[in-house]
Scaffold this active site. Sequence first.
Site, PDB file in Angstrom:
ATOM      1  N   ASP A 150       0.820  -1.202   0.000  1.00 45.11           N
ATOM      2  CA  ASP A 150       0.000   0.000   0.000  1.00 45.11           C
ATOM      3  C   ASP A 150       0.861   1.262   0.000  1.00 45.11           C
ATOM      4  OD1 ASP A 150      -2.615   1.213   0.212  1.00 45.11           O
ATOM      5  OD2 ASP A 150      -1.937   1.888   2.169  1.00 45.11           O
ATOM      6  N   THR A 183      -2.686   5.629  -4.321  1.00 50.68           N
ATOM      7  CA  THR A 183      -1.607   6.398  -3.708  1.00 50.68           C
ATOM      8  C   THR A 183      -0.285   6.168  -4.430  1.00 50.68           C
ATOM      9  OG1 THR A 183      -1.327   4.632  -2.087  1.00 50.68           O
ATOM     10  CG2 THR A 183      -2.619   6.506  -1.417  1.00 50.68           C
ATOM     11  N   THR A 184      -0.039   4.918  -4.819  1.00 48.23           N
ATOM     12  CA  THR A 184       1.209   4.641  -5.524  1.00 48.23           C
ATOM     13  C   THR A 184       1.209   5.374  -6.866  1.00 48.23           C
ATOM     14  OG1 THR A 184       1.134   2.469  -4.523  1.00 48.23           O
ATOM     15  CG2 THR A 184       2.748   2.792  -6.247  1.00 48.23           C
ATOM     16  N   ASP A 187      -8.965   0.129   1.077  1.00 52.57           N
ATOM     17  CA  ASP A 187      -8.967   0.625  -0.301  1.00 52.57           C
ATOM     18  C   ASP A 187     -10.246   0.185  -1.003  1.00 52.57           C
ATOM     19  OD1 ASP A 187      -6.442   1.344   0.457  1.00 52.57           O
ATOM     20  OD2 ASP A 187      -5.448   0.629  -1.358  1.00 52.57           O
TER      21      ASP A 187
HETATM   22  N1  LIG Z   1      -5.133  -7.118 -13.953  1.00 53.35           N
HETATM   23  C1  LIG Z   1      -4.543  -5.946 -14.068  1.00 53.35           C
HETATM   24  N2  LIG Z   1      -3.673  -5.724 -15.084  1.00 53.35           N
HETATM   25  C2  LIG Z   1      -3.072  -4.537 -15.205  1.00 53.35           C
HETATM   26  N3  LIG Z   1      -3.215  -3.522 -14.374  1.00 53.35           N
HETATM   27  C3  LIG Z   1      -4.056  -3.679 -13.355  1.00 53.35           C
HETATM   28  C4  LIG Z   1      -4.752  -4.887 -13.132  1.00 53.35           C
HETATM   29  N4  LIG Z   1      -5.478  -4.760 -12.005  1.00 53.35           N
HETATM   30  C5  LIG Z   1      -5.256  -3.495 -11.545  1.00 53.35           C
HETATM   31  N5  LIG Z   1      -4.403  -2.847 -12.351  1.00 53.35           N
HETATM   32  C6  LIG Z   1      -3.904  -1.468 -12.258  1.00 53.35           C
HETATM   33  O1  LIG Z   1      -2.986  -1.352 -11.185  1.00 53.35           O
HETATM   34  C7  LIG Z   1      -2.961   0.011 -10.761  1.00 53.35           C
HETATM   35  C8  LIG Z   1      -3.098   0.091  -9.261  1.00 53.35           C
HETATM   36  O2  LIG Z   1      -2.020  -0.526  -8.625  1.00 53.35           O
HETATM   37  P1  LIG Z   1      -1.805  -0.441  -7.055  1.00 53.35           P
HETATM   38  O3  LIG Z   1      -3.074  -0.773  -6.369  1.00 53.35           O
HETATM   39  O4  LIG Z   1      -0.606  -1.247  -6.759  1.00 53.35           O
HETATM   40  O5  LIG Z   1      -1.450   1.049  -6.823  1.00 53.35           O
HETATM   41  P2  LIG Z   1      -2.366   2.279  -6.447  1.00 53.35           P
HETATM   42  O6  LIG Z   1      -3.795   1.921  -6.507  1.00 53.35           O
HETATM   43  O7  LIG Z   1      -1.910   3.400  -7.292  1.00 53.35           O
HETATM   44  O8  LIG Z   1      -1.896   2.612  -4.974  1.00 53.35           O
HETATM   45  P3  LIG Z   1      -2.345   1.922  -3.587  1.00 53.35           P
HETATM   46  O9  LIG Z   1      -3.264   0.796  -3.913  1.00 53.35           O
HETATM   47  O10 LIG Z   1      -1.057   1.481  -3.004  1.00 53.35           O
HETATM   48  O11 LIG Z   1      -2.998   3.002  -2.841  1.00 53.35           O
HETATM   49  C9  LIG Z   1      -4.124   0.696 -11.433  1.00 53.35           C
HETATM   50  O12 LIG Z   1      -3.661   1.490 -12.493  1.00 53.35           O
HETATM   51  C10 LIG Z   1      -4.960  -0.473 -11.920  1.00 53.35           C
HETATM   52  O13 LIG Z   1      -5.726  -0.136 -13.053  1.00 53.35           O
HETATM   53 MG   LIG Z   2      -4.642   0.276  -5.414  1.00 50.07          MG
END
Ligand SMILES: Nc1ncnc2c1ncn2[C@@H]1O[C@H](COP(=O)(O)OP(=O)(O)OP(=O)(O)O)[C@@H](O)[C@H]1O
Ligand SMILES: [Mg+2]
Length: 556
Positions: free
Chosen positions: A63, A96-97, A392
Amino acid sequence: MSEGTVPVLILKEGASRTRGRDAQRNNILAAKVVTETIRTTLGPEGMDKMLVAGMGDVVITNDGATIMKELDVQHPAAKMLVEVAKSQDNEVGDGTTSAVVLAGELLSKAEKLLDQEVHPTVIVEGYKKASEKALEILDNLAIPIQRDDEKVLRLIASTSMGTKATAGTSEHLAKLATDAVSQIVEERNGKAIADIDRVKVVKKKGESMDQSELVRGIVIDKEVAHPQMPKQVRNAKIALLNSKLEIEKTEFDAKININSPDQMKLFLDEEESMLRQMTDELVKSGANVVLCEKGIDDMALHFLSKKNVMAVKNISSGDMEKLAKATGASILASTKDIGRDALGEAKLVEEVKIGDDKLVYVRDCKDPRAVTVVIRGGSEHVTDEAERSFHDAICVVRNAIEDQKIVAGGGAPEAETAKQLREFAMKVGGREQLAIEAYAEALEAIPLTIAENAGLDPIDIMVELRSKHADAGNKWYGVQAKTGKIADMYADNVIEPLRVKQQVVKSATEAASMLLRIDDVVSSKGMKEGPPGGMPGGGMPGGMGGMPGGMPPGMM
Ligand SMILES: Nc1ncnc2c1ncn2[C@@H]1O[C@H](COP(=O)(O)OP(=O)(O)OP(=O)(O)O)[C@@H](O)[C@H]1O
Ligand SMILES: [Mg+2]
């Protein structure tokens, strides 16, 4: 400083100052270092981080907000990125990332423009125009949904949870998140509002994550107050009290002279009868469960147990409020006010033992306005991370219910926005065009990073993605990390709320612009040593200007 004469000192001795390009470079470098550390966690194939605190506590997480919080960075520019993650987390709960990655990317693209002698103000202006346009493009891209479309809500929750270590069992938790938030949605002035504070999350080590449960009521971390009381009450009529069930002690010391055993007995009898009156009032109202925010006298407990009433004491005020919302009871200040309509209802109230702990479950309330999710998992690290990803998930479900607008994920909206921004840049022209183009490129860092983290070749992916998006019908093409292919992410059910994507653009742009405007960093003497617990490598030797030397080599 004037030449040849005594320098005029305007800063305290020992203070250091970095100016102009040096200041900008240092800030950008610090921001980039932070971005580098967290970019590997982006997307479903992103890795986790193990963070070890000074006391040896270990946090394992994917996260972004948690990593940024635990990193405890010292550099002021890096701290601003921590703020980006925090504000993203507060506003929308997810992304957030992405926000930190975008901010870092905006800064490194800005650095290139600075090298080409583009003035920071021009960059900031260009970024501002680009971000406004990006918000508009995203809004146009978004697909409207129905707020009770359970299937879509569940996909949104599982997309969000699918990027975390808990992904294997995320389907179950995603369903719980959807059900929980759908249960507490309220209509206010014609708008759907989901206050996620009404979803209580309790985590308990043991069993497996599949055993996690949605309780249509509230789970209290307390036990039944008296051993003789029933441990289970069906068709519960619940009284909520926020005053104590004890004899009031007077505020000042009073002395009572008792001269004979009779008087003593009278005194005790009087106390007893007062307590009996209170408990009688409760029992007469029809209550068979008493939940109290304060203490309950042993004698009162005894009377209640005789009447088969279950009582729980010392419940937190937050839980009391949730209990009121879940059961429909009013919180009473005294047993005198009690009437049948003040009581709440639940099909079952029971004490449950999990491991060494006892919990009281108030279950199956009729249309509860507050609910509880009990998260189970093999170890504390697992339940902790599950709780974070669950947070989340409930946030994204809330966002989708409140806005009723979604986009696909996997970098598709970023790639499409980048394409349309480039077309926009051409129209703007001039130097700002460069900044807007840089912004478009920075957005593409999202699909690129997802691809990189999935072990794909970023250049191949970028070429393919751009050629797909050249065709207007392919707007939802992104990186399917699971298969390693470019695919229509909407068709693949990778779906996110529009609000998350828009907030990423907003918070990243704000932070990047703020850092770019800084051309002078003045640090006072105290900063030299670097506060304790700073980054390994000695914090910031040489004030903030000493950034490059201050970073551990591994982080560059
Ligand atoms: N199956 C998938 N293939 C490709 N990308 C995906 C898939 N599932 C989710 N994503 C993408 O991954 C990204 C989110 O990644 P992640 O949850 O690690 O980071 P975040 O949401 O930016 O931050 P955090 O969850 O740490 O607050 C989004 O752009 C989402 O669309
Ligand atoms: Mg996320």
